[in-house]
Design an enzyme around this catalytic site. Structure first.
Site, mmCIF file in Angstrom:
data_model
loop_
_atom_site.group_PDB
_atom_site.id
_atom_site.type_symbol
_atom_site.label_atom_id
_atom_site.label_comp_id
_atom_site.label_asym_id
_atom_site.label_seq_id
_atom_site.Cartn_x
_atom_site.Cartn_y
_atom_site.Cartn_z
ATOM 1 N N CYS A 108 -2.049 15.232 2.187
ATOM 2 C CA CYS A 108 -3.094 15.528 1.436
ATOM 3 C C CYS A 108 -4.083 16.674 1.184
ATOM 4 O O CYS A 108 -4.023 17.467 2.311
ATOM 5 C CB CYS A 108 -3.969 14.270 1.866
ATOM 6 S SG CYS A 108 -5.272 13.721 0.629
ATOM 7 N N CYS A 151 -11.176 14.543 4.216
ATOM 8 C CA CYS A 151 -12.031 13.739 4.320
ATOM 9 C C CYS A 151 -12.002 13.504 6.320
ATOM 10 O O CYS A 151 -10.906 13.363 6.603
ATOM 11 C CB CYS A 151 -11.926 12.388 3.743
ATOM 12 S SG CYS A 151 -11.667 12.261 2.019
ATOM 13 N N CYS A 184 -10.189 10.494 8.072
ATOM 14 C CA CYS A 184 -8.978 9.895 7.725
ATOM 15 C C CYS A 184 -7.937 10.806 8.609
ATOM 16 O O CYS A 184 -7.859 11.871 8.228
ATOM 17 C CB CYS A 184 -8.757 10.135 6.139
ATOM 18 S SG CYS A 184 -7.268 9.852 5.417
ATOM 19 N N CYS A 218 0.691 -1.075 0.012
ATOM 20 C CA CYS A 218 0.148 -0.103 -0.066
ATOM 21 C C CYS A 218 0.916 1.264 -0.091
ATOM 22 O O CYS A 218 1.778 1.373 0.915
ATOM 23 C CB CYS A 218 -0.852 -0.116 1.256
ATOM 24 S SG CYS A 218 -1.787 1.465 1.442
#
Ligand code: SAH
Length: 356
Positions: free
Chosen positions: A114, A118, A121, A107
């Protein structure tokens, strides 16, 4: 003024051949250098042992060779390994190796931090510092593959872009990294074993269709109702379900690839029978499968996991609607390596205790 040194890993094989010729070297050396960079995973020119020492020194004097380094590593009780990678500018990203009976999955991250927010997260709590360059994305896979061979005696079988960042907001580097990962003179991993996961950037989903990509696409859906989705994923304000649906239909028409919907189960928020009904309705738009994901609690988070019973009932409803559904258990939770938990927490701690 002397021109700045070029990063040799950002050059094509043809570029390297030209550069070598300019240095008075036969251009067949370019293939050897290329193989060291992309197949034999050299950490620098000094590793390129089939090149004479004077040539290695000449290369070092004329080019930059950056490769990310593993700064930290943690191993979960379930065998999941999380690595913190240090980049050339001191930034850090995380990647995870998830060993399962039938597969070895990496992963990986696509951005430092980011830009999306959201609410469930952990990475969203970090600012987006910068995009990863394609070789930094590639290096994560190469390093994790090496780790899988070392620790588990197996190669990587699958790669998911589900680490830090939004891959479709770093489109050119993600595509270029995948080209190197799948290339015969790269890691040679089949595109069907790669999944790019997006929070839902409709325009770029369509571009994937236009580019006729061969890898898989996962959409982080998490709610099939605009009001709820916007509440947890502000990107939905500009990329609503209707817009996403149209983009997915377009993507499928161009690639014939089945889409994966990811749906993280938030207790009491998106796990009611009404939510299942809306999800089933939405999922009818394109050939798909649905991954129901156990929520991994994050620091300061307001959500809770759905109960096991609720998840099973939700799954049964969707199956009753003739949909393909998987329940995804959390992995590596004890080391904050599970989905949405990558925030560079432990990495920061270890780095700050390093000797100066
Ligand atoms: N930006 C991309 C890829 C990174 S997130 C995307 O949004 O898809 C990878 C997956 O982990 C996404 O489906 C994301 O919604 C999910 N995820 C994020 N936080 C999570 C959490 N706390 N628990 C479980 N899954 C989470």
């Amino acid at each position: 003024m002397k021109a700045a040194k070029k990063n040799i890993r950002h050059l094509t094989q043809e570029d390297i051949a030209i550069e070598l010729e300019n240095l008075g070297e036969p251009n067949f050396r370019a293939k050897q250098v290329w193989q060291w960079i992309w197949q034999k995973n050299a950490n620098g020119f000094e590793d390129m042992t089939n090149l004479a020492k004077p040539l290695r020194e000449k290369l070092a004097a004329n080019f930059i060779f950056y490769k990310m380094k593993t700064a930290t590593q943690q191993i979960s009780t379930d065998g999941t390994i999380k690595a913190g990678f240090r980049l050339y500018d001191g930034e850090l990203v995380e990647g995870v190796l998830i060993p399962q009976e039938d597969r070895m999955t990496a992963c990986i991250s696509s951005q430092v931090g980011c830009s999306l927010t959201c609410s469930f997260c952990a990475t969203a709590k970090l600012d987006r510092k910068r995009n990863l360059h394609f070789d930094e994305i590639y290096d994560q896979v190469a390093i994790i593959n090496h780790e899988a061979e070392k620790k588990y005696n197996k190669h990587l079988t699958n790669i998911v872009f589900m680490g830090m960042g939004e891959p479709l907001l770093n489109y050119p580097n993600v595509i270029k990294a995948i080209e190197r990962i799948t290339a015969e003179d790269g890691l040679g991993i089949a595109p069907k074993r790669i999944t790019v996961s997006t929070a839902g950037i409709a325009k770029m989903i369509k571009k994937l269709g236009d580019d006729k990509v061969k890898f898989n696409l996962a959409l982080s859906l998490h709610a099939a109702n605009d009001q709820k989705r916007s509440k947890i994923m502000p990107i939905n304000d500009t990329n609503s379900l209707e817009i996403l649906k149209e983009a997915l239909i377009y993507f499928h028409s161009k690639t014939q690839t089945r889409i994966t919907f990811e749906y993280v189960m938030l207790g009491g928020f998106n796990d009611t029978p009404e939510d299942a009904k809306e999800l089933a309705q939405f999922a009818r738009a394109v050939p798909c499968k649905i991954n129901l994901i156990e929520y991994n609690p994050i620091e300061g988070g307001i959500y809770i996991k759905s109960s096991g019973n609720t998840m099973h009932r939700f799954k049964a409803y969707l199956e009753g609607a003739k949909l393909i559904v998987n329940l995804r258990r959390s992995r590596g939770e004890d080391i904050d390596a599970a989905c949405g938990q990558l925030a560079g927490k432990d990495v920061r701690r270890v780095v700050s205790s390093e000797p100066k």
